[in-house]
Write a protein that holds these residues in place. Sequence first.
Motif, PDB file in Angstrom:
ATOM      1  N   HIS A 264      11.913   1.759   6.752  1.00  0.00           N
ATOM      2  CA  HIS A 264      13.277   2.211   6.995  1.00  0.00           C
ATOM      3  C   HIS A 264      13.300   3.707   7.286  1.00  0.00           C
ATOM      4  CE1 HIS A 264      15.377  -1.514   5.933  1.00  0.00           C
ATOM      5  NE2 HIS A 264      14.347  -1.707   5.123  1.00  0.00           N
ATOM      6  N   VAL A 265      14.076   4.064   8.312  1.00  0.00           N
ATOM      7  CA  VAL A 265      14.223   5.452   8.738  1.00  0.00           C
ATOM      8  C   VAL A 265      15.712   5.751   8.871  1.00  0.00           C
ATOM      9  CG1 VAL A 265      13.732   7.145  10.549  1.00  0.00           C
ATOM     10  CG2 VAL A 265      12.034   5.370   9.998  1.00  0.00           C
ATOM     11  N   VAL A 266      16.145   6.858   8.276  1.00  0.00           N
ATOM     12  CA  VAL A 266      17.522   7.321   8.441  1.00  0.00           C
ATOM     13  C   VAL A 266      17.463   8.603   9.255  1.00  0.00           C
ATOM     14  CG1 VAL A 266      19.665   7.992   7.316  1.00  0.00           C
ATOM     15  CG2 VAL A 266      18.150   6.326   6.217  1.00  0.00           C
TER      16      VAL A 266
ATOM     17  N   LEU B  30      18.355   7.540   0.113  1.00  0.00           N
ATOM     18  CA  LEU B  30      18.069   7.423  -1.312  1.00  0.00           C
ATOM     19  C   LEU B  30      18.458   6.038  -1.831  1.00  0.00           C
ATOM     20  CD1 LEU B  30      18.530  10.060  -4.051  1.00  0.00           C
ATOM     21  CD2 LEU B  30      19.580   7.842  -4.395  1.00  0.00           C
ATOM     22  N   GLY B  31      19.615   5.541  -1.386  1.00  0.00           N
ATOM     23  CA  GLY B  31      20.051   4.214  -1.811  1.00  0.00           C
ATOM     24  C   GLY B  31      19.102   3.125  -1.348  1.00  0.00           C
ATOM     25  N   ILE B  32      18.586   3.255  -0.123  1.00  0.00           N
ATOM     26  CA  ILE B  32      17.622   2.270   0.396  1.00  0.00           C
ATOM     27  C   ILE B  32      16.335   2.312  -0.429  1.00  0.00           C
ATOM     28  CG2 ILE B  32      16.191   1.656   2.386  1.00  0.00           C
ATOM     29  CD1 ILE B  32      18.461   2.734   4.171  1.00  0.00           C
ATOM     30  N   ALA B  33      15.816   3.517  -0.654  1.00  0.00           N
ATOM     31  CA  ALA B  33      14.562   3.653  -1.398  1.00  0.00           C
ATOM     32  C   ALA B  33      14.725   3.244  -2.850  1.00  0.00           C
ATOM     33  CB  ALA B  33      14.073   5.103  -1.319  1.00  0.00           C
ATOM     34  N   GLN B  34      15.907   3.470  -3.397  1.00  0.00           N
ATOM     35  CA  GLN B  34      16.201   3.068  -4.771  1.00  0.00           C
ATOM     36  C   GLN B  34      16.046   1.558  -4.947  1.00  0.00           C
ATOM     37  OE1 GLN B  34      20.421   2.627  -6.024  1.00  0.00           O
ATOM     38  NE2 GLN B  34      20.046   4.541  -7.116  1.00  0.00           N
ATOM     39  N   GLN B  35      16.411   0.803  -3.930  1.00  0.00           N
ATOM     40  CA  GLN B  35      16.325  -0.652  -3.989  1.00  0.00           C
ATOM     41  C   GLN B  35      14.929  -1.173  -3.657  1.00  0.00           C
ATOM     42  OE1 GLN B  35      19.094  -2.686  -4.935  1.00  0.00           O
ATOM     43  NE2 GLN B  35      19.788  -0.645  -5.529  1.00  0.00           N
ATOM     44  N   THR B  36      14.292  -0.588  -2.645  1.00  0.00           N
ATOM     45  CA  THR B  36      13.003  -1.103  -2.178  1.00  0.00           C
ATOM     46  C   THR B  36      11.824  -0.535  -2.944  1.00  0.00           C
ATOM     47  OG1 THR B  36      12.779   0.637  -0.491  1.00  0.00           O
ATOM     48  CG2 THR B  36      13.952  -1.384   0.148  1.00  0.00           C
ATOM     49  N   ARG B  37      12.002   0.648  -3.556  1.00  0.00           N
ATOM     50  CA  ARG B  37      10.925   1.394  -4.223  1.00  0.00           C
ATOM     51  C   ARG B  37       9.800   1.738  -3.261  1.00  0.00           C
ATOM     52  NH1 ARG B  37      13.543   3.688  -7.642  1.00  0.00           N
ATOM     53  NH2 ARG B  37      11.691   4.292  -8.821  1.00  0.00           N
ATOM     54  N   VAL B  38      10.125   1.785  -1.983  1.00  0.00           N
ATOM     55  CA  VAL B  38       9.195   2.167  -0.926  1.00  0.00           C
ATOM     56  C   VAL B  38       9.760   3.413  -0.258  1.00  0.00           C
ATOM     57  CG1 VAL B  38       8.167   1.480   1.287  1.00  0.00           C
ATOM     58  CG2 VAL B  38       8.435  -0.204  -0.549  1.00  0.00           C
ATOM     59  N   PRO B  39       8.911   4.389   0.121  1.00  0.00           N
ATOM     60  CA  PRO B  39       9.437   5.607   0.738  1.00  0.00           C
ATOM     61  C   PRO B  39      10.290   5.314   1.973  1.00  0.00           C
ATOM     62  CG  PRO B  39       7.136   5.918   0.169  1.00  0.00           C
ATOM     63  CD  PRO B  39       7.440   4.465  -0.062  1.00  0.00           C
ATOM     64  N   VAL B  40      11.375   6.056   2.108  1.00  0.00           N
ATOM     65  CA  VAL B  40      12.242   6.022   3.285  1.00  0.00           C
ATOM     66  C   VAL B  40      12.093   7.352   3.998  1.00  0.00           C
ATOM     67  CG1 VAL B  40      14.651   5.977   4.067  1.00  0.00           C
ATOM     68  CG2 VAL B  40      13.870   4.377   2.313  1.00  0.00           C
ATOM     69  N   VAL B  41      11.972   7.312   5.313  1.00  0.00           N
ATOM     70  CA  VAL B  41      11.842   8.535   6.105  1.00  0.00           C
ATOM     71  C   VAL B  41      13.227   9.045   6.489  1.00  0.00           C
ATOM     72  CG1 VAL B  41      11.115   9.450   8.356  1.00  0.00           C
ATOM     73  CG2 VAL B  41       9.531   8.077   6.990  1.00  0.00           C
TER      74      VAL B  41
ATOM     75  N   ALA C 226       0.198  13.438   7.154  1.00  0.00           N
ATOM     76  CA  ALA C 226       1.084  12.274   7.208  1.00  0.00           C
ATOM     77  C   ALA C 226       0.667  11.234   6.176  1.00  0.00           C
ATOM     78  CB  ALA C 226       1.086  11.673   8.605  1.00  0.00           C
ATOM     79  N   ASN C 227      -0.640  10.978   6.093  1.00  0.00           N
ATOM     80  CA  ASN C 227      -1.134  10.035   5.088  1.00  0.00           C
ATOM     81  C   ASN C 227      -0.846  10.516   3.670  1.00  0.00           C
ATOM     82  OD1 ASN C 227      -2.818   7.627   6.142  1.00  0.00           O
ATOM     83  ND2 ASN C 227      -3.489   9.307   7.461  1.00  0.00           N
ATOM     84  N   GLU C 228      -1.109  11.789   3.427  1.00  0.00           N
ATOM     85  CA  GLU C 228      -0.929  12.325   2.081  1.00  0.00           C
ATOM     86  C   GLU C 228       0.535  12.320   1.666  1.00  0.00           C
ATOM     87  OE1 GLU C 228      -2.151  16.220  -0.630  1.00  0.00           O
ATOM     88  OE2 GLU C 228      -2.496  16.258   1.535  1.00  0.00           O
ATOM     89  N   ALA C 229       1.415  12.660   2.589  1.00  0.00           N
ATOM     90  CA  ALA C 229       2.837  12.752   2.269  1.00  0.00           C
ATOM     91  C   ALA C 229       3.389  11.402   1.826  1.00  0.00           C
ATOM     92  CB  ALA C 229       3.615  13.281   3.470  1.00  0.00           C
ATOM     93  N   VAL C 230       3.073  10.346   2.576  1.00  0.00           N
ATOM     94  CA  VAL C 230       3.628   9.028   2.253  1.00  0.00           C
ATOM     95  C   VAL C 230       3.049   8.506   0.941  1.00  0.00           C
ATOM     96  CG1 VAL C 230       3.980   6.670   3.048  1.00  0.00           C
ATOM     97  CG2 VAL C 230       3.967   8.538   4.691  1.00  0.00           C
ATOM     98  N   THR C 231       1.749   8.648   0.746  1.00  0.00           N
ATOM     99  CA  THR C 231       1.150   8.145  -0.497  1.00  0.00           C
ATOM    100  C   THR C 231       1.602   8.963  -1.697  1.00  0.00           C
ATOM    101  OG1 THR C 231      -0.850   9.475  -0.090  1.00  0.00           O
ATOM    102  CG2 THR C 231      -0.871   7.187   0.658  1.00  0.00           C
ATOM    103  N   LEU C 232       1.796  10.278  -1.502  1.00  0.00           N
ATOM    104  CA  LEU C 232       2.248  11.121  -2.608  1.00  0.00           C
ATOM    105  C   LEU C 232       3.669  10.765  -3.020  1.00  0.00           C
ATOM    106  CD1 LEU C 232       1.700  13.509  -4.503  1.00  0.00           C
ATOM    107  CD2 LEU C 232       2.561  15.031  -2.698  1.00  0.00           C
TER     108      LEU C 232
END
Length: 570
Positions: free
Chosen positions: A21-23, A59-70, A149-155
């Motif tokens: 998901h991207v906003v 934030l609301g999307i990530a709160q539900q999915t627990r996966v990073p949102v861009v 890019a890899n570090e940011a998403v995993t962090l």
Amino acid sequence: MAILQPLVDIAAICYQQGVRHVVASPGSRSAALTLAFARHGGFAMHVCMDERSAGFIGLGIAQQTRVPVVLICTSGSAVYNFAPAVSEAFFQQVPLVVISADRPKEWLHQYDGQTIYQSEIFGKHIKRSFELSSDYAHKDVQWAINRIANEAVTLASTTPPGPVHINVPIREPFYPGAGEDMIASADLKVITRQASESILSPETWNNLLDDFEDFPKILIAVGQNMPDPELSEVLNKISEEWDIPILADHIANTTGDKIIRNHDLFLGRTDIQNLVPDLLITTGLSFISKDFKQFIRKNPPKAHWHISEDAFLADPMQSVTNIIPTSPQYFFQNLFEKIDYQLFVQNSDPETDSQFIQNWNIQDTKSSRIKADYLQNLSKINDLTSLDLVIKYTRKVYQLHVANSMSIRYVNVLDLPPYIPGVFCNRGTSGIDGCVSTAVGAALMNNEETLLIVGDVAFMYDRNGLLIESLPQNLKIVVINNAGGNIFRMIDGPAGLPELETYFETRHAFSAKRTCEDSDIAYFSCNALETLETSINQFLENEGISLLEIFTDPYENEQVWKSLKRACKA
């Protein structure tokens, strides 16, 4: 024209790392970033013109999915408008990846539009800030962008999760030409990070178990937490089998019939010394109940264990003696199993004081009864009665979202039906900004009927969250309109000031009706107790997104709230 290949690869890496998901907020300098994600084809793109609302939708999307949102925005002040959502995500531990377009650094202080200091713009409210080079030609720079890019998403996903920021200076030209394709590099490198679990050594467990047995009066208190059925199950076992009271605000999402819920109504009393624990065990994030925090500060336990994998030493009760750095599920499950085994081997009963849980239950039951009688006898429309009836008439499953200020305080003292699958509130920073947008983002994701309870000021402050193209039709909004910031009547400081109405409450005559017309939301309203039941039922039965605005009197609300508190503490 141009294809900025490293930016195309950032989108591909985010997808490979699980982002879906991207906003994005419209802008020119961010065009290459937005198009890289939009043309990838694997992302759900959400467009919001206001970056502040966009941040909270993410934030609301990530709160539900627990996966990073861009989150994507253009350069300049647009980036600053993400700050409220970023700070909330940081303290609520929600994973976001903020990608901001920027002007090359040489244009600072050259009267160039939308050029500000963007590097580390979010200060300490971010897990880490990254900045890319503005010149992508050198292979080392390409390698660095891939790694970042890899570090940011995993962090962002690493415990405790939270927001990260990638600032991307972009030179012109940055619009692709006709017929130019955005395809990820053939040698795209994806770096995975394996999940790990923090466990305690046998020696540590032996010490904890020895200490545990020395405390006959034990209280477990759960702060804000995501719904976790396994954690709720083991906490209920501990309470039932060992006579240990479990205290939890509604945002703790700890379910069970025996949970202490009415603590905010009786802990302000002075005759409750029999509720002081020898050992307090806490987990989760913030507590809504100020009375609970003050009760523990005034009556510190002999020991206070806090279960947290957070990097910060959080001690809001000023009583912590031991930080146990592991997950609450692991800790309480192992605690139960190890002590249960010991009791079995020794053929003995727990040595906890059974009178202690009875003391808590007596106060909880009394307050519940006083509250029910009090609410039943109110004859005028007010905030508390209105929300009590809204909750009672929601006879189907709703995920509940609550705005800050008085809304969450009201809900926290009311009884919720057991079929509410989760209660969410932005208690990371506890601001009113973004309450509507967060609920919008959550409703877009959760595939559940979603109910937002929000005050008039918080609603008006965040109306831009309703200006997205496709609003979630599973969202229902209740606006309690008391014509101002009613919480300041409940606080001792401003309540007695002659400037209360002008500078604290900010009296107004606005309503949500025109916002509903602009956003094609079905609108219902009520201003009398006699018609409230009919209005609530019409609102809840309406198909699609709808809003119920309940008009109340601030003076009546003040009297009702303070009288309830007095009745329970008498």
